[in-house]
Design a protein around this motif. Structure first.
Motif, PDB file in Angstrom:
ATOM      1  N   MET A 220      20.261   4.357   1.138  1.00  0.00           N
ATOM      2  CA  MET A 220      19.038   3.623   1.434  1.00  0.00           C
ATOM      3  C   MET A 220      18.156   3.644   0.184  1.00  0.00           C
ATOM      4  N   GLN A 221      17.495   2.559  -0.041  1.00  0.00           N
ATOM      5  CA  GLN A 221      16.581   2.429  -1.171  1.00  0.00           C
ATOM      6  C   GLN A 221      15.157   2.761  -0.722  1.00  0.00           C
ATOM      7  N   LEU A 222      14.364   3.286  -1.643  1.00  0.00           N
ATOM      8  CA  LEU A 222      12.945   3.537  -1.408  1.00  0.00           C
ATOM      9  C   LEU A 222      12.176   2.466  -2.166  1.00  0.00           C
ATOM     10  N   ILE A 223      11.485   1.598  -1.451  1.00  0.00           N
ATOM     11  CA  ILE A 223      10.723   0.527  -2.089  1.00  0.00           C
ATOM     12  C   ILE A 223       9.249   0.787  -1.824  1.00  0.00           C
ATOM     13  N   TYR A 224       8.468   0.803  -2.890  1.00  0.00           N
ATOM     14  CA  TYR A 224       7.055   1.165  -2.744  1.00  0.00           C
ATOM     15  C   TYR A 224       6.121   0.129  -3.336  1.00  0.00           C
ATOM     16  N   ASP A 225       4.965   0.016  -2.692  1.00  0.00           N
ATOM     17  CA  ASP A 225       3.857  -0.799  -3.186  1.00  0.00           C
ATOM     18  C   ASP A 225       2.702   0.170  -3.424  1.00  0.00           C
ATOM     19  N   THR A 226       2.032   0.031  -4.537  1.00  0.00           N
ATOM     20  CA  THR A 226       0.968   0.972  -4.888  1.00  0.00           C
ATOM     21  C   THR A 226      -0.195   0.251  -5.535  1.00  0.00           C
ATOM     22  N   LEU A 227      -1.369   0.779  -5.330  1.00  0.00           N
ATOM     23  CA  LEU A 227      -2.574   0.240  -5.963  1.00  0.00           C
ATOM     24  C   LEU A 227      -3.127   1.254  -6.952  1.00  0.00           C
ATOM     25  N   THR A 228      -3.284   2.477  -6.497  1.00  0.00           N
ATOM     26  CA  THR A 228      -3.887   3.525  -7.325  1.00  0.00           C
ATOM     27  C   THR A 228      -2.866   4.479  -7.925  1.00  0.00           C
ATOM     28  N   GLY A 229      -1.607   4.355  -7.526  1.00  0.00           N
ATOM     29  CA  GLY A 229      -0.554   5.245  -8.002  1.00  0.00           C
ATOM     30  C   GLY A 229      -0.159   6.312  -6.997  1.00  0.00           C
ATOM     31  N   ASN A 230      -0.945   6.481  -5.930  1.00  0.00           N
ATOM     32  CA  ASN A 230      -0.620   7.514  -4.940  1.00  0.00           C
ATOM     33  C   ASN A 230       0.727   7.271  -4.268  1.00  0.00           C
ATOM     34  N   THR A 231       0.983   6.046  -3.849  1.00  0.00           N
ATOM     35  CA  THR A 231       2.249   5.755  -3.171  1.00  0.00           C
ATOM     36  C   THR A 231       3.413   5.910  -4.133  1.00  0.00           C
ATOM     37  N   ARG A 232       3.236   5.502  -5.381  1.00  0.00           N
ATOM     38  CA  ARG A 232       4.297   5.686  -6.388  1.00  0.00           C
ATOM     39  C   ARG A 232       4.595   7.165  -6.566  1.00  0.00           C
ATOM     40  N   ARG A 233       3.566   7.993  -6.712  1.00  0.00           N
ATOM     41  CA  ARG A 233       3.777   9.430  -6.901  1.00  0.00           C
ATOM     42  C   ARG A 233       4.506  10.035  -5.702  1.00  0.00           C
ATOM     43  N   PHE A 234       4.098   9.646  -4.500  1.00  0.00           N
ATOM     44  CA  PHE A 234       4.762  10.171  -3.318  1.00  0.00           C
ATOM     45  C   PHE A 234       6.224   9.728  -3.271  1.00  0.00           C
ATOM     46  N   THR A 235       6.464   8.457  -3.525  1.00  0.00           N
ATOM     47  CA  THR A 235       7.835   7.936  -3.496  1.00  0.00           C
ATOM     48  C   THR A 235       8.718   8.656  -4.500  1.00  0.00           C
TER      49      THR A 235
ATOM     50  N   TYR B 290      16.401  -0.346   3.439  1.00  0.00           N
ATOM     51  CA  TYR B 290      15.378   0.315   2.627  1.00  0.00           C
ATOM     52  C   TYR B 290      14.268   0.868   3.503  1.00  0.00           C
ATOM     53  N   LEU B 291      13.615   1.902   2.961  1.00  0.00           N
ATOM     54  CA  LEU B 291      12.399   2.456   3.537  1.00  0.00           C
ATOM     55  C   LEU B 291      11.254   1.920   2.706  1.00  0.00           C
ATOM     56  N   LEU B 292      10.278   1.322   3.358  1.00  0.00           N
ATOM     57  CA  LEU B 292       9.106   0.793   2.666  1.00  0.00           C
ATOM     58  C   LEU B 292       8.006   1.845   2.666  1.00  0.00           C
ATOM     59  N   LEU B 293       7.443   2.097   1.500  1.00  0.00           N
ATOM     60  CA  LEU B 293       6.311   2.999   1.350  1.00  0.00           C
ATOM     61  C   LEU B 293       5.177   2.172   0.770  1.00  0.00           C
ATOM     62  N   THR B 294       4.082   2.076   1.490  1.00  0.00           N
ATOM     63  CA  THR B 294       2.984   1.222   1.059  1.00  0.00           C
ATOM     64  C   THR B 294       1.646   1.903   1.285  1.00  0.00           C
ATOM     65  N   TYR B 295       0.637   1.319   0.753  1.00  0.00           N
ATOM     66  CA  TYR B 295      -0.718   1.830   0.923  1.00  0.00           C
ATOM     67  C   TYR B 295      -1.452   0.978   1.950  1.00  0.00           C
TER      68      TYR B 295
ATOM     69  N   SER C 172       3.152   4.996   5.258  1.00  0.00           N
ATOM     70  CA  SER C 172       1.892   4.423   4.796  1.00  0.00           C
ATOM     71  C   SER C 172       0.985   5.515   4.256  1.00  0.00           C
ATOM     72  N   SER C 173       0.431   5.258   3.088  1.00  0.00           N
ATOM     73  CA  SER C 173      -0.530   6.201   2.515  1.00  0.00           C
ATOM     74  C   SER C 173      -1.938   5.651   2.690  1.00  0.00           C
ATOM     75  N   GLY C 174      -2.869   6.544   2.528  1.00  0.00           N
ATOM     76  CA  GLY C 174      -4.275   6.190   2.645  1.00  0.00           C
ATOM     77  C   GLY C 174      -5.105   7.426   2.384  1.00  0.00           C
TER      78      GLY C 174
ATOM     79  N   LYS D 136      -3.243  10.257   0.564  1.00  0.00           N
ATOM     80  CA  LYS D 136      -3.158  10.060  -0.892  1.00  0.00           C
ATOM     81  C   LYS D 136      -1.711  10.144  -1.368  1.00  0.00           C
ATOM     82  N   SER D 137      -1.359  11.110  -2.238  1.00  0.00           N
ATOM     83  CA  SER D 137       0.023  11.175  -2.727  1.00  0.00           C
ATOM     84  C   SER D 137       0.865  12.181  -1.953  1.00  0.00           C
ATOM     85  N   GLY D 138       0.369  12.615  -0.810  1.00  0.00           N
ATOM     86  CA  GLY D 138       1.165  13.428   0.102  1.00  0.00           C
ATOM     87  C   GLY D 138       1.305  14.893  -0.285  1.00  0.00           C
ATOM     88  N   SER D 139       1.750  15.659   0.674  1.00  0.00           N
ATOM     89  CA  SER D 139       1.973  17.091   0.497  1.00  0.00           C
ATOM     90  C   SER D 139       3.475  17.372   0.472  1.00  0.00           C
ATOM     91  N   ALA D 140       3.821  18.618   0.160  1.00  0.00           N
ATOM     92  CA  ALA D 140       5.232  19.024   0.190  1.00  0.00           C
ATOM     93  C   ALA D 140       5.793  18.846   1.599  1.00  0.00           C
TER      94      ALA D 140
END
Length: 125
Positions: free
Chosen positions: A1-16, A39-44, A71-73, A102-106
């Motif tokens: 599976m692919q991880l596809i991310y959309d990011t505005l501030t970089g938080n979703t990218r960092r988490f992905t 794919y799993l979508l990761l977005t803000y 979803s991040s926020g 934000k960019s998530g926890s462990a």
């Protein structure tokens, strides 16, 4: 599976990228993605609970391969925190895997990795 991310501030990218490091899966920026498989979508979530236009446009073209959403926020948005995930899960009938601050926890990374592992196991059966 692919991880596809959309990011505005970089938080979703960092988490992905943390999830990708943990799972060994490929992480691809939404602007560069052309999925040919699941794919799993990761977005803000934009503002007070709005689905980003870029994510909505991507899903209009590529929803058949969508298997879940993260979803991040930010907690400060209250009931609208990570609301984009609720919208996507409802509209496309996929699991809302995680709501990430934000960019998530462990623990967030582990929860998403566990979900992905279950998907891989189910696909192998």
């Amino acid at each position: 599976m692919q991880l596809i991310y959309d990011t505005l501030t970089g938080n979703t990218r960092r988490f992905t990228l943390k999830v990708a490091d943990c799972t060994g899966l490929e992480a691809v920026a939404l602007a560069e993605a052309d999925p040919r498989g699941p794919y799993l979508l990761l977005t803000y979530t934009f503002g007070s609970g709005v689905l980003p236009d870029s994510t909505a446009a991507f899903l209009r073209r590529h929803s058949p391969w969508l298997r879940g959403v993260v979803s991040s926020g930010s907690f400060h948005w209250g009931e609208n925190f990570g609301r984009a995930g609720d919208v996507i899960a409802g509209q496309y009938g996929v699991p809302f895997v995680a709501r990430v601050n934000k960019s998530g926890s462990a623990a967030d990374v582990q929860a998403v990795a566990a979900w992905l592992s279950r998907q891989e196991a189910d696909a192998a059966d």
